[in-house]
Design an enzyme around this catalytic site. Sequence first.
Site, PDB file in Angstrom:
ATOM      1  N   LYS A  22       0.834  -1.209   0.000  1.00 56.35           N
ATOM      2  CA  LYS A  22       0.000   0.000   0.000  1.00 56.35           C
ATOM      3  C   LYS A  22       0.866   1.255   0.000  1.00 56.35           C
ATOM      4  CE  LYS A  22      -1.823   1.548   4.039  1.00 56.35           C
ATOM      5  NZ  LYS A  22      -1.528   2.955   4.366  1.00 56.35           N
ATOM      6  N   ASN A  23       1.852   1.271   0.923  1.00 57.74           N
ATOM      7  CA  ASN A  23       2.599   2.518   1.108  1.00 57.74           C
ATOM      8  C   ASN A  23       3.651   2.757   0.023  1.00 57.74           C
ATOM      9  OD1 ASN A  23       0.968   3.064   3.216  1.00 57.74           O
ATOM     10  ND2 ASN A  23       2.450   2.531   4.813  1.00 57.74           N
ATOM     11  N   ARG A  93      -5.105  10.453   4.205  1.00 58.45           N
ATOM     12  CA  ARG A  93      -4.080  11.491   4.371  1.00 58.45           C
ATOM     13  C   ARG A  93      -3.023  11.446   3.276  1.00 58.45           C
ATOM     14  NH1 ARG A  93      -3.413  13.776   9.072  1.00 58.45           N
ATOM     15  NH2 ARG A  93      -1.239  13.985   8.513  1.00 58.45           N
ATOM     16  N   CYS A 117      -5.589  12.589  13.005  1.00 57.56           N
ATOM     17  CA  CYS A 117      -6.299  11.320  12.823  1.00 57.56           C
ATOM     18  C   CYS A 117      -6.127  10.498  14.075  1.00 57.56           C
ATOM     19  CB  CYS A 117      -5.816  10.585  11.579  1.00 57.56           C
ATOM     20  SG  CYS A 117      -4.254   9.780  11.797  1.00 57.56           S
ATOM     21  N   ARG A 122      -0.284  14.305  13.229  1.00 59.73           N
ATOM     22  CA  ARG A 122       0.277  14.131  11.893  1.00 59.73           C
ATOM     23  C   ARG A 122       0.274  15.410  11.043  1.00 59.73           C
ATOM     24  NH1 ARG A 122      -1.891   8.551   9.547  1.00 59.73           N
ATOM     25  NH2 ARG A 122       0.031   8.622   8.376  1.00 59.73           N
ATOM     26  N   PRO A 123       1.012  16.427  11.464  1.00 59.89           N
ATOM     27  CA  PRO A 123       1.095  17.646  10.649  1.00 59.89           C
ATOM     28  C   PRO A 123       1.860  17.408   9.347  1.00 59.89           C
ATOM     29  CG  PRO A 123       2.562  17.798  12.552  1.00 59.89           C
ATOM     30  CD  PRO A 123       1.829  16.502  12.685  1.00 59.89           C
ATOM     31  N   VAL A 124       1.747  18.354   8.407  1.00 60.28           N
ATOM     32  CA  VAL A 124       2.486  18.234   7.138  1.00 60.28           C
ATOM     33  C   VAL A 124       3.429  19.437   6.951  1.00 60.28           C
ATOM     34  CG1 VAL A 124       0.854  16.739   5.923  1.00 60.28           C
ATOM     35  CG2 VAL A 124       0.511  19.212   5.863  1.00 60.28           C
ATOM     36  N   ASP A 125       3.841  20.024   8.088  1.00 66.44           N
ATOM     37  CA  ASP A 125       4.695  21.213   8.021  1.00 66.44           C
ATOM     38  C   ASP A 125       6.010  20.965   7.284  1.00 66.44           C
ATOM     39  OD1 ASP A 125       4.999  19.552  10.410  1.00 66.44           O
ATOM     40  OD2 ASP A 125       6.627  20.912  10.962  1.00 66.44           O
ATOM     41  N   GLN A 126       6.532  19.755   7.364  1.00 68.42           N
ATOM     42  CA  GLN A 126       7.821  19.483   6.706  1.00 68.42           C
ATOM     43  C   GLN A 126       7.670  19.394   5.185  1.00 68.42           C
ATOM     44  OE1 GLN A 126      10.726  19.466   8.602  1.00 68.42           O
ATOM     45  NE2 GLN A 126       9.194  20.132  10.100  1.00 68.42           N
ATOM     46  N   ASP A 305       4.122   0.467  11.997  1.00 69.94           N
ATOM     47  CA  ASP A 305       2.976  -0.214  11.369  1.00 69.94           C
ATOM     48  C   ASP A 305       2.873  -1.690  11.767  1.00 69.94           C
ATOM     49  OD1 ASP A 305       2.355   2.139  10.161  1.00 69.94           O
ATOM     50  OD2 ASP A 305       3.107   1.587   8.174  1.00 69.94           O
ATOM     51  N   ILE A 327       6.945   6.797  17.206  1.00 66.88           N
ATOM     52  CA  ILE A 327       6.659   7.558  15.978  1.00 66.88           C
ATOM     53  C   ILE A 327       5.366   8.368  16.101  1.00 66.88           C
ATOM     54  CG2 ILE A 327       6.356   7.396  13.461  1.00 66.88           C
ATOM     55  CD1 ILE A 327       9.121   6.434  14.375  1.00 66.88           C
ATOM     56  N   ARG A 397      -9.098  -0.569   4.078  1.00 61.88           N
ATOM     57  CA  ARG A 397      -8.276   0.503   3.501  1.00 61.88           C
ATOM     58  C   ARG A 397      -6.909  -0.025   3.093  1.00 61.88           C
ATOM     59  NH1 ARG A 397      -7.647   5.841   6.749  1.00 61.88           N
ATOM     60  NH2 ARG A 397      -6.187   5.971   5.023  1.00 61.88           N
TER      61      ARG A 397
HETATM   62  N1  EPU Z   1       5.581  14.642  11.083  1.00 61.13           N
HETATM   63  C1  EPU Z   1       5.538  16.001  11.369  1.00 61.13           C
HETATM   64  N2  EPU Z   1       5.509  16.891  10.308  1.00 61.13           N
HETATM   65  C2  EPU Z   1       5.509  16.487   9.018  1.00 61.13           C
HETATM   66  C3  EPU Z   1       5.551  15.100   8.739  1.00 61.13           C
HETATM   67  C4  EPU Z   1       5.587  14.210   9.792  1.00 61.13           C
HETATM   68  O1  EPU Z   1       5.520  16.397  12.527  1.00 61.13           O
HETATM   69  O2  EPU Z   1       5.480  17.341   8.134  1.00 61.13           O
HETATM   70  C5  EPU Z   1       5.635  13.666  12.188  1.00 61.13           C
HETATM   71  C6  EPU Z   1       4.372  12.782  12.259  1.00 61.13           C
HETATM   72  O3  EPU Z   1       3.331  13.413  12.950  1.00 61.13           O
HETATM   73  C7  EPU Z   1       4.903  11.538  12.931  1.00 61.13           C
HETATM   74  C8  EPU Z   1       6.336  11.428  12.392  1.00 61.13           C
HETATM   75  O4  EPU Z   1       6.672  12.749  11.935  1.00 61.13           O
HETATM   76  O5  EPU Z   1       4.925  11.715  14.311  1.00 61.13           O
HETATM   77  C9  EPU Z   1       6.516  10.448  11.241  1.00 61.13           C
HETATM   78  O6  EPU Z   1       5.477  10.601  10.298  1.00 61.13           O
HETATM   79  P1  EPU Z   1       5.646  10.291   8.754  1.00 61.13           P
HETATM   80  O7  EPU Z   1       5.524  11.576   8.012  1.00 61.13           O
HETATM   81  O8  EPU Z   1       6.854   9.473   8.535  1.00 61.13           O
HETATM   82  O9  EPU Z   1       4.342   9.428   8.478  1.00 61.13           O
HETATM   83  P2  EPU Z   1       3.504   9.448   7.142  1.00 61.13           P
HETATM   84  O10 EPU Z   1       4.411   9.687   6.021  1.00 61.13           O
HETATM   85  O11 EPU Z   1       2.306  10.315   7.314  1.00 61.13           O
HETATM   86  C10 EPU Z   1       3.790   6.921   6.533  1.00 61.13           C
HETATM   87  C11 EPU Z   1       2.890   5.758   6.283  1.00 61.13           C
HETATM   88  C12 EPU Z   1       2.269   5.328   7.610  1.00 61.13           C
HETATM   89  C13 EPU Z   1       3.412   4.943   8.565  1.00 61.13           C
HETATM   90  C14 EPU Z   1       4.384   6.129   8.733  1.00 61.13           C
HETATM   91  C15 EPU Z   1       5.592   5.817   9.579  1.00 61.13           C
HETATM   92  C16 EPU Z   1       2.145   6.096   4.018  1.00 61.13           C
HETATM   93  C17 EPU Z   1       1.050   6.445   3.084  1.00 61.13           C
HETATM   94  N3  EPU Z   1       1.860   6.138   5.325  1.00 61.13           N
HETATM   95  O12 EPU Z   1       2.977   7.961   7.088  1.00 61.13           O
HETATM   96  O13 EPU Z   1       1.466   4.189   7.341  1.00 61.13           O
HETATM   97  O14 EPU Z   1       2.886   4.614   9.822  1.00 61.13           O
HETATM   98  O15 EPU Z   1       4.843   6.556   7.430  1.00 61.13           O
HETATM   99  O16 EPU Z   1       6.278   4.739   9.053  1.00 61.13           O
HETATM  100  O17 EPU Z   1       3.242   5.768   3.590  1.00 61.13           O
HETATM  101  C18 EPU Z   1      -0.239   2.615   7.758  1.00 61.13           C
HETATM  102  O18 EPU Z   1       0.059   2.068   6.686  1.00 61.13           O
HETATM  103  O19 EPU Z   1      -1.023   2.088   8.604  1.00 61.13           O
HETATM  104  C19 EPU Z   1       0.328   3.930   8.075  1.00 61.13           C
HETATM  105  C20 EPU Z   1      -0.212   4.751   8.982  1.00 61.13           C
END
Ligand code: EPU
Length: 422
Positions: A22-23, A93, A117, A122-126, A305, A327, A397
């Site tokens: 999926k990812n 997301r 969620c 899970r912010p997207v600031d980065q 995960d 995480i 999902r």
């Molecule tokens: N974070 C921030 N700011 C950002 C981005 C991330 O603060 O701009 C924080 C997050 O809140 C979290 C940490 O950094 O605490 C890591 O988050 P990451 O961005 O790595 O997670 P993601 O990219 O949103 C993906 C997978 C998730 C998996 C995580 C960690 C996809 C589509 N989703 O999420 O998968 O848990 O990486 O490995 O690739 C799942 O499949 O069940 C799932 C949730």
Amino acid sequence: MDKLRITGGAPLAGEVTVSGAKNAALPILCASLLSAEPLTLANVPQLNDTTTMLRLLGTMGVRSEQTGTDAVILQADRVDKLEAPYELVKTMRASILVLGPLVARFGEARVSLPGGCSIGQRPVDQHIKGLAALGAEISIEHGFVVARAKRLKGASIRTDMVTVTGTENLLMAAVLAEGQTILENAAREPEIVDLAELLIKMGARISGHGTDRIVIDGVERLHGADHRVMSDRIEAGTFLCAVGAVGGDILLRDAAPAAMGATLDKLAEAGLQIETGPDWIRARMQGRPKAVGLRTHEYPGFATDMQAQLMALNTIAEGTAVIVENIFENRYMHVQELCRLGAEIDIDGHTAVVRGVPRLSGATVMATDLRASASLVIAGLAAEGDTLVDRIYHLDRGYDRMEVKLQGLGARIQRITGKESA
Ligand code: EPU
């Protein structure tokens, strides 16, 4: 709403084929936005999330044609809407992954900000900070991230934390930027390597993927490509936890054991006998598992995960396991439900202490997120009597026909559709 009815106690035996990841599939589907030429993909898992992503791309004008159960051709030669609406982003997301490709190829994007969620804020600031470093003008307007740039310009970017989709978004943006981009503190997940390999097939110039420093030399345009999505290491790990919990002898085909080191080590510690080949894993288990502690970490550490599924295994293990979730701040929603099945778990902040009990007893439980659902299925397979797992849309999902695959291994598990249960 569909539910699963599980009658516990049956050991698992036989072969099962692991689906595409999926990812990896989700960012790869978004990469179709980077070229006007067709992308031919194989091993795309049949999931609600992949369907949602195809719908989102469709609203933008990306044409997709299903050419087999897991094969799809995408073509983004008539993209006319550079927007991801709230209705779709709120259900998935990963929709944020269209942001980088849209602004890189079309110079503009409007993507609804995902909210928090159940597993955390899970912010997207980065993602935003990185795109701004590449020269995009970014504003937040009416709940949307709005990004504009004539052409992105290569830059050196160090994210404040390791982020998987953040790295993917910036990678997809940088491949079409002018000049060189260096992504420092990049995520090293195998799914990022899979995406980078696809982008390279499309003509991108990338090195260092799989390390924490990815170097991208931007090109003017990308072309079409063929790609097979990598195997889902989390689905494979989920089946292995299931056999660890109920015993038996299973063979996983189309698996990627090389990407599963941390999970396989923990399962061996728990008492599973594991053999691997290049694309298969055989796992045998007899008797009760041993308790195994773990701390979730970015790859190559133990995947967040897999935390809920390993916790399910620990609930019936001999001994006490200490689990630390590093995480996500709220990824223990399954704990309360596992306790309804008789598990003994205490949580203190990011730490869960699981005292193994000799047996669980079936009950009605509610799935709260994707991996939580998987842990409840594993616990239900091990429990005495019947377990009813409600709200399995979470499971749908991210798992490709999980109950059908488990039935093939001899599990007594049945889907009860919304109509039947009404
Ligand atoms: N974070 C921030 N700011 C950002 C981005 C991330 O603060 O701009 C924080 C997050 O809140 C979290 C940490 O950094 O605490 C890591 O988050 P990451 O961005 O790595 O997670 P993601 O990219 O949103 C993906 C997978 C998730 C998996 C995580 C960690 C996809 C589509 N989703 O999420 O998968 O848990 O990486 O490995 O690739 C799942 O499949 O069940 C799932 C949730």
